[in-house]
Design a protein around this motif. Structure first.
Motif, mmCIF file in Angstrom:
data_model
loop_
_atom_site.group_PDB
_atom_site.id
_atom_site.type_symbol
_atom_site.label_atom_id
_atom_site.label_comp_id
_atom_site.label_asym_id
_atom_site.label_seq_id
_atom_site.Cartn_x
_atom_site.Cartn_y
_atom_site.Cartn_z
ATOM 1 N N GLY A 7 0.831 -1.193 0.000
ATOM 2 C CA GLY A 7 0.000 0.000 0.000
ATOM 3 C C GLY A 7 0.860 1.234 0.000
ATOM 4 N N ALA A 8 0.327 2.298 -0.583
ATOM 5 C CA ALA A 8 1.105 3.528 -0.701
ATOM 6 C C ALA A 8 1.552 4.040 0.654
ATOM 7 C CB ALA A 8 0.280 4.590 -1.421
ATOM 8 N N ALA A 9 0.744 3.763 1.692
ATOM 9 C CA ALA A 9 1.070 4.291 3.014
ATOM 10 C C ALA A 9 2.309 3.643 3.590
ATOM 11 C CB ALA A 9 -0.118 4.108 3.962
ATOM 12 N N ARG A 10 2.609 2.394 3.186
ATOM 13 C CA ARG A 10 3.777 1.706 3.733
ATOM 14 C C ARG A 10 4.856 1.508 2.680
ATOM 15 N NH1 ARG A 10 4.279 1.727 9.030
ATOM 16 N NH2 ARG A 10 5.621 -0.101 8.882
ATOM 17 N N ARG A 11 4.777 2.191 1.564
ATOM 18 C CA ARG A 11 5.793 2.015 0.521
ATOM 19 C C ARG A 11 7.144 2.447 1.064
ATOM 20 N NH1 ARG A 11 4.357 3.773 -5.409
ATOM 21 N NH2 ARG A 11 3.664 1.615 -5.464
ATOM 22 N N PRO A 12 8.164 1.606 0.930
ATOM 23 C CA PRO A 12 9.462 1.928 1.517
ATOM 24 C C PRO A 12 10.254 2.935 0.689
ATOM 25 C CG PRO A 12 9.566 -0.187 0.442
ATOM 26 C CD PRO A 12 8.141 0.267 0.328
ATOM 27 N N VAL A 13 11.033 3.732 1.378
ATOM 28 C CA VAL A 13 11.942 4.667 0.732
ATOM 29 C C VAL A 13 13.338 4.454 1.301
ATOM 30 C CG1 VAL A 13 10.209 6.412 0.181
ATOM 31 C CG2 VAL A 13 11.340 6.467 2.416
ATOM 32 N N ILE A 14 14.324 4.763 0.486
ATOM 33 C CA ILE A 14 15.723 4.695 0.914
ATOM 34 C C ILE A 14 16.119 6.062 1.449
ATOM 35 C CG2 ILE A 14 18.101 4.289 0.174
ATOM 36 C CD1 ILE A 14 16.928 2.552 -2.110
ATOM 37 N N THR A 15 16.581 6.098 2.685
ATOM 38 C CA THR A 15 16.926 7.375 3.306
ATOM 39 C C THR A 15 18.428 7.525 3.565
ATOM 40 O OG1 THR A 15 16.451 6.464 5.500
ATOM 41 C CG2 THR A 15 14.656 7.613 4.375
ATOM 42 N N ALA A 16 19.173 6.453 3.439
ATOM 43 C CA ALA A 16 20.627 6.528 3.613
ATOM 44 C C ALA A 16 21.242 5.276 3.011
ATOM 45 C CB ALA A 16 21.000 6.654 5.086
ATOM 46 N N TRP A 17 22.530 5.345 2.715
ATOM 47 C CA TRP A 17 23.225 4.175 2.186
ATOM 48 C C TRP A 17 24.718 4.303 2.468
ATOM 49 C CZ3 TRP A 17 27.086 4.568 -1.559
ATOM 50 C CH2 TRP A 17 27.196 5.796 -2.201
ATOM 51 N N SER A 18 25.386 3.188 2.402
ATOM 52 C CA SER A 18 26.843 3.197 2.480
ATOM 53 C C SER A 18 27.365 1.918 1.837
ATOM 54 C CB SER A 18 27.336 3.309 3.926
ATOM 55 O OG SER A 18 28.722 3.632 3.944
ATOM 56 N N ALA A 19 28.655 1.883 1.600
ATOM 57 C CA ALA A 19 29.248 0.723 0.954
ATOM 58 C C ALA A 19 30.701 0.565 1.367
ATOM 59 C CB ALA A 19 29.162 0.862 -0.571
ATOM 60 N N VAL A 20 31.126 -0.677 1.416
ATOM 61 C CA VAL A 20 32.532 -1.039 1.551
ATOM 62 C C VAL A 20 32.863 -1.795 0.279
ATOM 63 C CG1 VAL A 20 34.204 -2.364 2.873
ATOM 64 C CG2 VAL A 20 32.364 -1.173 4.063
#
Length: 367
Positions: A7-20
């Protein structure tokens, strides 16, 4: 194997990231590497590695102790060190990240191939070659289970919510992303640290060497870990959102059927997300160095055009990163978008193929 509709109300978003990665430790090194390029392959140090490879794409100077300090790292294997380091780099990147992703409200979902093949085979070898089968180092036992790395991420960073490990080779990052979506959609967590990790090791190099088919080109093996912070869109201020996860799809193909199956997964994902191929800004394959990789690129070029394949470059510089591939592909999209004007609202596609017959894709809308 299709993803559930959120549902649109629980659609996930990416708010941060990192990588090695072979570019170095953390987000800043990854962004610089993606934009500047430069060779990441190094000649194998024969004193450290006993492998058939001449070169590999390794995280520069990495060891768990060097990255994390002496405490708790005496028996830590390489894949665990990579995963724990990627989580730590993400949490340390902004004060908000640690606040929302740790404690009872946070969760960890980590993609892998088998955990650490090196740890499993070393422990088994010791039980067979020792004076008695039980003359083994008990401190090494935790490393032999697949979920060791995810558990250590939670323990060291005090993440007390759900903890899951998803095995899937090159698809591991996609499968972990879909699992994380489901955790958020079901309200089981308010934030999920989602990613995947792969180590370079003697045993992995020999396994790749002996299982490679005659038609497969020798690939430069890579290693690394990518980590995303996922949250429900309604709980995040707009300025923190980097991308929206629109759809994740996966499927299984028989020999010679990859183009049909991957094409159907792409169409299904676009239909679910309400996306037209013309809206796709970038298409990022997993870079498999064999006939499957060529077919994967061919499908993407046919659906989205060759220009979409050129917008996120330098992904070959982290090599065949196996389980870490998709997470590093998504990190690549975010790194390039960060310094590219006018991409807000455009869609990026990442795909993966595995020689055991798995394939899939994810659609992200950039913000």
């Amino acid at each position: 194997m299709s993803s559930d509709t959120m549902g649109a109300a629980r659609r996930p978003v990416i708010t941060a990231w990192s990588a090695v990665s072979p570019f170095g430790m953390g987000r800043a090194a990854f962004v610089e590497g993606m934009h500047e390029g430069g060779e990441t392959a190094v000649r194998i140090d024969r004193e450290q590695w006993q492998v058939p490879d001449e070169r590999a794409r390794l995280v520069p100077g990495f060891s768990p102790r060097a990255a994390l300090g002496r405490k708790g790292t005496r028996s830590m294997d390489r894949v665990t060190g990579l995963a724990v380091s990627a989580v730590g780099a993400l949490l340390d990147d902004a004060e908000r990240n640690r606040e929302v992703a740790t404690g009872d409200r946070g969760a960890v979902v980590l993609g892998t191939t088998t955990g650490s093949a090196q740890s499993m085979m070393d422990f088994t070898r010791d039980s067979l070659t020792g004076e008695q089968p039980y003359f083994v180092d008990p401190a090494q036992m935790p490393n032999t289970v697949m979920n060791c790395a995810a558990g250590q991420c939670a323990i060291r960073h005090r993440i007390k919510g759900p903890n899951a490990t998803i095995a899937g080779g090159r698809l591991a990052g996609l499968l972990a992303l879909n699992y994380a979506r489901r955790l958020l959609g079901a309200g089981r967590a308010e934030a999920v640290l989602c990613g995947s990790a792969e180590e370079y090791s003697n045993e992995r190099a020999w396994l790749e060497w002996h299982t490679r088919g005659d038609e497969e080109k020798p690939a430069l093996l890579g290693e690394g870990a990518g980590m995303l912070l996922l949250e429900p869109e309604e709980s995040v201020a707009a300025e923190h959102v980097l991308a929206e996860v629109l759809a994740v799809e996966s499927g299984v193909f028989a020999e010679g059927r990859l183009p049909m199956v991957l094409g159907s997964r792409l169409r299904r994902a676009m239909d679910r997300a309400g996306v037209d191929p013309s809206q796709v800004w970038a298409a990022v394959p997993c870079g498999a160095g064999d006939v499957l990789g060529e077919r994967e690129r061919g499908v993407l070029a046919e659906v989205f055009g060759t220009a979409a394949l050129e917008r996120v470059r330098n992904t070959e510089l982290f090599g065949d990163a196996s389980a870490a591939s998709v997470s590093l592909q998504i990190a690549s999209v975010l790194a390039v978008a960060e310094q590219t004007p006018d991409v807000a609202g455009r869609v990026a596609v990442v795909t993966a193929v595995e020689r055991d017959g798995g394939t899939g894709c994810a659609l992200l809308r950039l913000r």
